[in-house]
Design a protein around this motif. Structure first.
Motif, short mmCIF file in Angstrom:
data_model
loop_
_atom_site.label_atom_id
_atom_site.label_comp_id
_atom_site.label_asym_id
_atom_site.label_seq_id
_atom_site.Cartn_x
_atom_site.Cartn_y
_atom_site.Cartn_z
N SER A 40 0.83 -1.21 0.00
CA SER A 40 0.00 0.00 0.00
C SER A 40 0.86 1.25 0.00
CB SER A 40 -0.95 0.00 1.20
OG SER A 40 -1.88 -1.04 1.06
N TYR A 47 -2.88 5.56 -6.07
CA TYR A 47 -4.10 4.80 -5.76
C TYR A 47 -5.34 5.48 -6.36
CZ TYR A 47 -7.62 2.15 -3.28
OH TYR A 47 -8.71 1.34 -3.00
N GLU A 99 -5.98 2.11 9.10
CA GLU A 99 -5.14 1.84 7.95
C GLU A 99 -3.74 1.48 8.43
OE1 GLU A 99 -5.58 1.70 4.45
OE2 GLU A 99 -3.50 1.16 4.68
C1 LIG Z 1 -8.25 -2.40 -1.50
S1 LIG Z 1 -7.73 -1.11 -0.43
C2 LIG Z 1 -9.28 -0.33 -0.08
C3 LIG Z 1 -9.11 1.11 0.37
C4 LIG Z 1 -10.43 1.85 0.55
N1 LIG Z 1 -11.30 1.20 1.51
C5 LIG Z 1 -11.15 2.00 -0.78
O1 LIG Z 1 -12.24 1.45 -0.94
O2 LIG Z 1 -10.60 2.65 -1.68
C6 LIG Z 1 -7.43 -2.01 1.07
C7 LIG Z 1 -6.80 -1.12 2.16
O3 LIG Z 1 -6.78 -1.85 3.39
C8 LIG Z 1 -5.53 -1.67 4.01
N2 LIG Z 1 -5.26 -2.87 4.82
C9 LIG Z 1 -5.16 -4.14 4.37
N3 LIG Z 1 -4.87 -4.99 5.37
C10 LIG Z 1 -4.77 -4.23 6.49
C11 LIG Z 1 -4.48 -4.52 7.85
N4 LIG Z 1 -4.21 -5.77 8.27
N5 LIG Z 1 -4.49 -3.51 8.74
C12 LIG Z 1 -4.77 -2.23 8.34
N6 LIG Z 1 -5.03 -1.88 7.05
C13 LIG Z 1 -5.03 -2.87 6.13
C14 LIG Z 1 -4.56 -1.53 2.86
O4 LIG Z 1 -3.36 -0.88 3.23
C15 LIG Z 1 -5.38 -0.75 1.84
O5 LIG Z 1 -5.20 0.64 1.97
#
Ligand SMILES: C[S@@+](CC[C@H](N)C(=O)[O-])C[C@H]1O[C@@H](n2cnc3c(N)ncnc32)[C@H](O)[C@@H]1O
Length: 279
Positions: A40, A47, A99
Motif C-alpha cells: 500500500s 491509488y 489503515e
Molecule cells: C483495497 S484497499 C481499499 C481502500 C479503501 N477502503 C477503498 O475502498 O478505496 C485495502 C486497504 O486496506 C488496508 N489494509 C489491508 N490490510 C490491512 C491490515 N491488516 N491492517 C490495516 N489496514 C489494512 C490496505 O493498506 C489498503 O489501503
C-alpha cells in the motif's frame, strides 16, 4: 478504464501437482500486515488514479442509512486514501478509518484538510479501539488483504469487537468464481493520467485461494518500480462461516449497494454482506 493485455503461463498449469500444493502451502501461516503495508505504501501516490472516486460511491452511505440513523458512527477498516470515507463524511456520518499504510493515511490527510475523518494507524488483525460503532465497514476487498485464513478470522473478530450490540458489520468482497478457475497469469493495464501507466499481473493458487498481484509502475519516464502482494479470496459461504466464528449472523447479501439480488458466479460483480452481532 482498464484493459486486459495478454496471458502468460504460470504454475497454475500444474495445479494438480505436488509443486502447486507446495506453492499453496507456502502462504498457509500468513505474514501479517507487513506485506500489505509495503504494498500500500508503494501504491499510495497513484491509488486515486487506479481507483478514482465516482459519484456512485454515495450509494454506500445511502445504503447505510437503511441500517442506521443520520450522523451515525462508522468505522471503516482499510480506509486507504478515503475513497469511501470522504463521501460518507459528506453524507454526515462520523467516520473513523483504520489503515496500516502511513502513506495512504498521508494522502487521506491531504484530501481531508478539515479532519472530518479520524485516522487510526493500526492493524486490522489486532484492532481494539475500546469503543463501538454503529456500523463497522470493510469495503472493497479489505478482508481479502491477507495471505491465510487465520488472519481473516482475526479480522472478523476485530469487526465484531468494534461493533455496537445493535449495530451492523458490512463487508464488500469480490465474487471469486472466475479467478478460482483462472489458469494463467492475467495482465491488466491501468492508465495513470499524464504520469504513465501501471501493469498488474495476477496469478492464482486455487488450492489456498491465494492471488499474487505483481504491479509495475511506469511513472514520469523513470525506472519502473514494482510492488507485490498476496491476497486470499473468500467465498460468500466461507465469509458466513468466519462471521459465525466471530459470533455474527448474516442478515443480508447483495451484489451491489442498491441491494441488487446476489446470485453468485460472476466476478464482475461485488458481494455486499451484512451481519449483526449474535446476542
Ligand atoms: C483495497 S484497499 C481499499 C481502500 C479503501 N477502503 C477503498 O475502498 O478505496 C485495502 C486497504 O486496506 C488496508 N489494509 C489491508 N490490510 C490491512 C491490515 N491488516 N491492517 C490495516 N489496514 C489494512 C490496505 O493498506 C489498503 O489501503
Amino acid at each position: 478504464m482498464t484493459e486486459t493485455l495478454l496471458e502468460t503461463p504460470t504454475a497454475t498449469d500444474t495445479a494438480d501437482t505436488a509443486e502447486a500444493t507446495e506453492a499453496a502451502e507456502a502462504f498457509a501461516g500468513g505474514f501479517g500486515a507487513a506485506v500489505t503495508e509495503a504494498y500500500s505504501d508503494a501504491l499510495a501516490e497513484v491509488y486515486d488514479d487506479i481507483y478514482p472516486s465516482t459519484p456512485d460511491l454515495e450509494d454506500i452511505g445511502t445504503y447505510l442509512l437503511t441500517l442506521t440513523e443520520p450522523g451515525a458512527s462508522v468505522l471503516e477498516l482499510g480506509v486507504g486514501t478515503g475513497r469511501v470515507a470522504i463521501p460518507l463524511a459528506d453524507q454526515g456520518f462520523e467516520v473513523h478509518g483504520v489503515e496500516t499504510s502511513e502513506r495512504m493515511l498521508a494522502r487521506l490527510a491531504q484530501k481531508d484538510p478539515q479532519g472530518r475523518i479520524t485516522p487510526v494507524h493500526g492493524d486490522l488483525t489486532t484492532l481494539d479501539l475500546g469503543r463501538t460503532f454503529d456500523v463497522v465497514l470493510a469495503p472493497f476487498n479489505v478482508l481479502c488483504c491477507a495471505m491465510a485464513v487465520d488472519e481473516q478470522i482475526a479480522m472478523m473478530h476485530a469487526l465484531a469487537r468494534n461493533v455496537a450490540a445493535d449495530g451492523h458489520v458490512v463487508v464488500e468482497t469480490f465474487d471469486p468464481s472466475d479467478y478460482h478457475v483462472q489458469k494463467r497469469n492475467e495482465l491488466t493495464t491501468y492508465p495513470l493520467g499524464d504520469r504513465g501507466t501501471m501493469i498488474e499481473s495476477v496469478g492464482v493458487l486455487p488450492a489456498s485461494q491465494n492471488m499474487m498481484l505483481q504491479n509495475t509502475l511506469f511513472l514520469d519516464g523513470g525506472v519502473p518500480r514494482s510492488a507485490t502482494t498476496v491476497m486470499r479470496y473468500l467465498w460468500p459461504s466461507e465469509l458466513d462461516l468466519l462471521a459465525a466464528i466471530a459470533r455474527l449472523e448474516l442478515v443480508g447479501r447483495y451484489s451491489g449497494w442498491r441491494e441488487q439480488p446476489f446470485d453468485g458466479g460472476d466476478s464482475r460483480k461485488m458481494c455486499v454482506s451484512v451481519f449483526r452481532p449474535l446476542a
